[in-house]
Design a protein around this motif. Sequence first.
Motif, mmCIF file in Angstrom:
data_model
loop_
_atom_site.group_PDB
_atom_site.id
_atom_site.type_symbol
_atom_site.label_atom_id
_atom_site.label_comp_id
_atom_site.label_asym_id
_atom_site.label_seq_id
_atom_site.Cartn_x
_atom_site.Cartn_y
_atom_site.Cartn_z
ATOM 1 N N UNK A 12 -76.271 14.630 18.600
ATOM 2 C CA UNK A 12 -76.263 14.871 20.049
ATOM 3 C C UNK A 12 -74.836 14.904 20.599
ATOM 4 N N UNK A 13 -73.963 14.090 19.993
ATOM 5 C CA UNK A 13 -72.597 13.977 20.527
ATOM 6 C C UNK A 13 -71.853 15.306 20.559
ATOM 7 N N UNK A 14 -72.183 16.209 19.636
ATOM 8 C CA UNK A 14 -71.443 17.479 19.600
ATOM 9 C C UNK A 14 -71.627 18.296 20.868
ATOM 10 N N UNK A 15 -72.729 18.027 21.561
ATOM 11 C CA UNK A 15 -72.999 18.788 22.777
ATOM 12 C C UNK A 15 -72.008 18.437 23.885
ATOM 13 N N UNK A 16 -71.556 17.187 23.877
ATOM 14 C CA UNK A 16 -70.658 16.713 24.941
ATOM 15 C C UNK A 16 -69.428 17.595 25.087
ATOM 16 N N UNK A 17 -68.777 17.891 23.963
ATOM 17 C CA UNK A 17 -67.537 18.655 24.069
ATOM 18 C C UNK A 17 -67.812 20.093 24.481
ATOM 19 N N UNK A 18 -68.979 20.623 24.076
ATOM 20 C CA UNK A 18 -69.336 21.984 24.498
ATOM 21 C C UNK A 18 -69.536 22.020 26.016
ATOM 22 N N UNK A 19 -70.258 21.031 26.530
ATOM 23 C CA UNK A 19 -70.476 20.963 27.984
ATOM 24 C C UNK A 19 -69.139 20.833 28.715
ATOM 25 N N UNK A 20 -68.250 20.002 28.161
ATOM 26 C CA UNK A 20 -66.937 19.832 28.796
ATOM 27 C C UNK A 20 -66.168 21.151 28.815
ATOM 28 N N UNK A 21 -66.204 21.869 27.701
ATOM 29 C CA UNK A 21 -65.503 23.152 27.630
ATOM 30 C C UNK A 21 -66.040 24.128 28.668
ATOM 31 N N UNK A 22 -67.371 24.150 28.793
ATOM 32 C CA UNK A 22 -67.977 25.070 29.758
ATOM 33 C C UNK A 22 -67.573 24.691 31.185
ATOM 34 N N UNK A 31 -69.313 14.830 31.570
ATOM 35 C CA UNK A 31 -68.494 16.044 31.638
ATOM 36 C C UNK A 31 -68.157 16.370 33.091
ATOM 37 N N UNK A 32 -69.138 16.213 33.969
ATOM 38 C CA UNK A 32 -68.916 16.480 35.385
ATOM 39 C C UNK A 32 -67.847 15.525 35.931
ATOM 40 N N UNK A 33 -67.971 14.258 35.558
ATOM 41 C CA UNK A 33 -67.037 13.233 36.019
ATOM 42 C C UNK A 33 -65.610 13.603 35.617
ATOM 43 N N UNK A 34 -65.473 14.019 34.366
ATOM 44 C CA UNK A 34 -64.159 14.357 33.830
ATOM 45 C C UNK A 34 -63.512 15.534 34.573
ATOM 46 N N UNK A 35 -64.367 16.419 35.094
ATOM 47 C CA UNK A 35 -63.833 17.606 35.760
ATOM 48 C C UNK A 35 -63.964 17.522 37.278
ATOM 49 N N UNK A 36 -64.126 16.295 37.771
ATOM 50 C CA UNK A 36 -64.103 16.100 39.220
ATOM 51 C C UNK A 36 -65.256 16.738 39.961
ATOM 52 N N UNK A 37 -66.420 16.855 39.261
ATOM 53 C CA UNK A 37 -67.583 17.434 39.937
ATOM 54 C C UNK A 37 -68.602 16.355 40.298
ATOM 55 N N UNK A 79 -75.223 32.994 32.148
ATOM 56 C CA UNK A 79 -76.210 32.086 31.561
ATOM 57 C C UNK A 79 -75.823 31.771 30.118
ATOM 58 N N UNK A 80 -75.728 30.481 29.816
ATOM 59 C CA UNK A 80 -75.434 30.054 28.453
ATOM 60 C C UNK A 80 -76.656 29.307 27.924
ATOM 61 N N UNK A 81 -77.163 29.745 26.771
ATOM 62 C CA UNK A 81 -78.288 29.013 26.180
ATOM 63 C C UNK A 81 -77.996 28.731 24.723
ATOM 64 N N UNK A 82 -78.920 28.038 24.061
ATOM 65 C CA UNK A 82 -78.636 27.553 22.712
ATOM 66 C C UNK A 82 -78.450 28.687 21.711
ATOM 67 N N UNK A 83 -78.882 29.898 22.091
ATOM 68 C CA UNK A 83 -78.646 31.056 21.229
ATOM 69 C C UNK A 83 -77.170 31.427 21.136
ATOM 70 N N UNK A 84 -76.363 30.972 22.096
ATOM 71 C CA UNK A 84 -74.950 31.384 22.119
ATOM 72 C C UNK A 84 -73.971 30.232 22.012
ATOM 73 N N UNK A 85 -74.414 29.019 22.276
ATOM 74 C CA UNK A 85 -73.491 27.881 22.234
ATOM 75 C C UNK A 85 -74.282 26.631 21.874
ATOM 76 N N UNK A 86 -73.615 25.647 21.324
ATOM 77 C CA UNK A 86 -74.269 24.409 20.873
ATOM 78 C C UNK A 86 -74.560 23.530 22.100
ATOM 79 N N UNK A 87 -75.544 23.961 22.908
ATOM 80 C CA UNK A 87 -75.884 23.202 24.114
ATOM 81 C C UNK A 87 -77.229 22.497 23.970
ATOM 82 N N UNK A 88 -77.780 22.517 22.750
ATOM 83 C CA UNK A 88 -79.023 21.790 22.505
ATOM 84 C C UNK A 88 -79.108 21.407 21.034
#
Lengths: 561, 561
Positions: free
Chosen positions: B217-227, B253-259, B363-372
């Motif tokens: 699951x942890x790998x998703x964190x950095x992908x979300x941050x990048x997005x 991820x939101x916290x890190x980017x001030x959202x 739109x980004x889904x699991x077919x294109x990025x490691x978001x799940x």
Amino acid sequence: MAPGSRLSAPPALKPGTCRIVPLGGLGEVGRNMTVFELDGKILIVDCGVLFPEEHQPGVDLILPDFSYIEDRLDDVVGVVLTHGHEDHIGAVPYLLRLKADIPLIGSTLTLALIEAKLEEHRISPLTLTVTEGDTEHLGPFECEFVAVNHSIPDALAVAIKTQAGTVLHTGDFKMDQLPLDGRITDLRAFARLGEDGVDLFLTDSTNAEVPGFTTTEKEIGSVLEGLMARASQRVIVASFASHVHRIQQVLDAAHQHGRKVCFVGRSMVRNMGIAAKLGYLKVPEGILVDLKQVDQLPDDQVVLMCTGSQGEPMAALSRMANGDHRIQLNAGDLVILASSLIPGNETSVFRVVNGLMKLGAEVVHKGMAKVHVSGHASQGELLYCYNIVKPTHVMPVHGETRHLIANGKIAESTGVPRENILLTEDGSVVDLTDGVARVTGQVECGFVYVDGSSIGEITDADLKDRQVLGEEGFISIISVVNRQTGTIVSGPDIHARGVAEDDSVFDEVKLKIARALEEAVQSNADHTTHQLQQVVRRVIGTWVNRKLRRRPMIVPVVLEA
Amino acid sequence: MAPGSRLSAPPALKPGTCRIVPLGGLGEVGRNMTVFELDGKILIVDCGVLFPEEHQPGVDLILPDFSYIEDRLDDVVGVVLTHGHEDHIGAVPYLLRLKADIPLIGSTLTLALIEAKLEEHRISPLTLTVTEGDTEHLGPFECEFVAVNHSIPDALAVAIKTQAGTVLHTGDFKMDQLPLDGRITDLRAFARLGEDGVDLFLTDSTNAEVPGFTTTEKEIGSVLEGLMARASQRVIVASFASHVHRIQQVLDAAHQHGRKVCFVGRSMVRNMGIAAKLGYLKVPEGILVDLKQVDQLPDDQVVLMCTGSQGEPMAALSRMANGDHRIQLNAGDLVILASSLIPGNETSVFRVVNGLMKLGAEVVHKGMAKVHVSGHASQGELLYCYNIVKPTHVMPVHGETRHLIANGKIAESTGVPRENILLTEDGSVVDLTDGVARVTGQVECGFVYVDGSSIGEITDADLKDRQVLGEEGFISIISVVNRQTGTIVSGPDIHARGVAEDDSVFDEVKLKIARALEEAVQSNADHTTHQLQQVVRRVIGTWVNRKLRRRPMIVPVVLEA
């Protein structure tokens, strides 16, 4: 521009301008059809069908909307068919029913497949056979045909040269560099056309979301051989009935392992007959057997090549899974789904897979082994294409919105200016003048449903009705009233279907309906039948919502006696 | 043995034998429920719902079939809930409606989620909170609870020790070795239980067809941050409303980017409230905002965390895609589907994706990025599990036939003898005696449909009716006859819905019906109403099939006046 923005009707078409109007295939995967208009003449590229989704219940097929051209069929100089798949040729019989002598232009195999289909509709078409390299003048359109590689042999792209500019339409294509028949997508021709100047490039978007390159069809051969080598009983392969090269590889693998092959399913038998006769399918001597002969053969000498790879309930494979096909599967038989899994069909396909496995069969599908490759160019191939053609304008075709947008982005990444990437939808009007293409308007372009013997009679409102009926059922309440006496002569009778309650549940509401109806008849003799029916509708509607928490269709009928 | 083979009723249960009967979840993904019986007492593990498919129109939910135990609810010592997903807890309210004081046993989060659900049903349950390492004596069943890692926190496996042998039930699980909360599947406990002897191992089959290992699951964190780092406007994330760790990573991820983050959708707000209150979700100070505050914030400071990742038409995301949600999306907004794509939902999900893209959103889904990543153990993990536990017998659970068979093969590859792998289905009866488990019979176990306020009143025949109605519509023909005079007093009146023809098409058949009906009434005064209705059905049925090529439901009504 983004698709989906609403535009007004296009301006009148000026002489010398080529107008391009997609009537299907942009916003959906299927019913591909594009109209080209110039100086009063019309050229059509492809005329296919779309298969319905679950929110279109009971619909057999969906056609492109012909209304934009149906008053001008005399001006149609021809229909170019890029290849023989249903989503490119399936609506031709419906177009020719309107005018039977519109010429069809295509390759040998494509025309043979549409002619077989038209024979079932009792239509003998006018045809013009073309091959790669040919140029034909169709009215003001000079069409050059270019070989492309796809999941059916003999596919063509078409370059349409006009005084307004040159349009290159890929049709469906991919760029397998080692195709079974050695007939690659002709990038030399693409390069030459590009050097002369392609003003508008219509490109297949189906796989524009898929990174990399589509694997070569040849890789499947060794996988099929490996599976047959270890199979100890019957092997059943399912694929699309038009996939000549896939079926060729099944024949070859079977031949190598001393197995006979039986084609199962009407379209499989018909198409492979055509492909073999025309030389597209090379059938090893004596390998084909019919169903009767299968019974005589030992299990380890049999391959059944059948239809039903998408879980279609009436096709051979589904019926085998349900145990109601002449071929009875046994534990240990091997089933290979050498096919794609079209989105939306997962539930049906896996229902078949579970059924086959319950019978003890082993099932191999593309999720576990390389038994299928796509017929469409992936991102890597599209990049090559854009860089070789270097078009001025790009109009992605063949796909849902997401595919079209993805394809546009690929074009943009190769340097096509964003404003020259035309993201359009069914009914968009694109005008090409002096090599400049712009969206200039929008024409009406709906779904045309075929259901039973009717074409275009089903409306979206009818489908909405069907959805309500399918999800909630209906309640019909019938009462016969006598206005003179102010009494109810018969009823209210209640008939419910799909509402799933014992009919006795309605006893309680019958009295309420009778009371309300009598009151209405007695209070005002001028109530129309419709008004009386509305009284019934209100009483039972409220009761059903409150009591059963349902919203069935309510059909109140008040008769007079 | 293969599933699907028909067995007879099981023998009477002998003292000292532990009987295991799955009432749901074997043959489908959902409605998981297993019954354990010993010496007159019953223990239940899980009690979930199944969501309907397209061939079950209008159905809200499908429950396990309680009929096997419903006369013996006084003997139930408790329901162990392995975790808080709907397919494991969703049917508890329906069970407790039959007997409200059956104790529920589960972890803190699991019980909090079921209690919130039961509150809506106005039921206050008896509960027993357990944690990993605990042992509880529930009647003759000694239950030890073991931590497992899944896509919801606080999931438990349960070891059930009885005089007949030890059963280990994994519940849903995977073996993420670096989970967000550090709470890994306790393989030390699995090893200890295995050394003591696990006689029957019930294992999650969901991903048994998937090679390799489920990504952490942890790998998703950095992908979300990048997005989020590259997003210039609003970010909308959709996921399951119970996926606490996924949503934690969105918050981080939101916290890190001030959202700021706004939870959208009833179940998202409710579940995250519970998870935060209990400490499972760590909410950065001041990060949460409500919908009103969102309007005041600059677009690049907003994350909307919402429901609807499966394309559910009433959920937040679908409504945004249709433009009928309070939140209006703009070109340039980024939508992330941080979710699985459950087979069968593709059409709905891609309809939403296309809608969002038409509005100009990316739109980004699991077919294109490691978001799940999945919540279930893949083949590699299952191998570890079998090798650590070394069970005597294996009974794959949680899955369709294909998943159960795949899981059985994995067990066999680790050395479990084939005859000790029990491939069963809903209603199979497994008896465990002195450490030996065998299938001994089959009990009735149907689908129980919830529709509106009714539970179990809809039959498969009703669903068949709905399917016909949904695909073909209906024709109702109403006639009022007078037997004395042998005449038709009123009608035939024809009402058709979903048949999609102008009503005038029926004029031609009305006369035929009238003639046939009069003839029937005049020829024999003893005809029953049913017989007269059959006359009408025959005439119109034949006509509709021949003329319209349709097979709508035909509802003939003959009244007497």
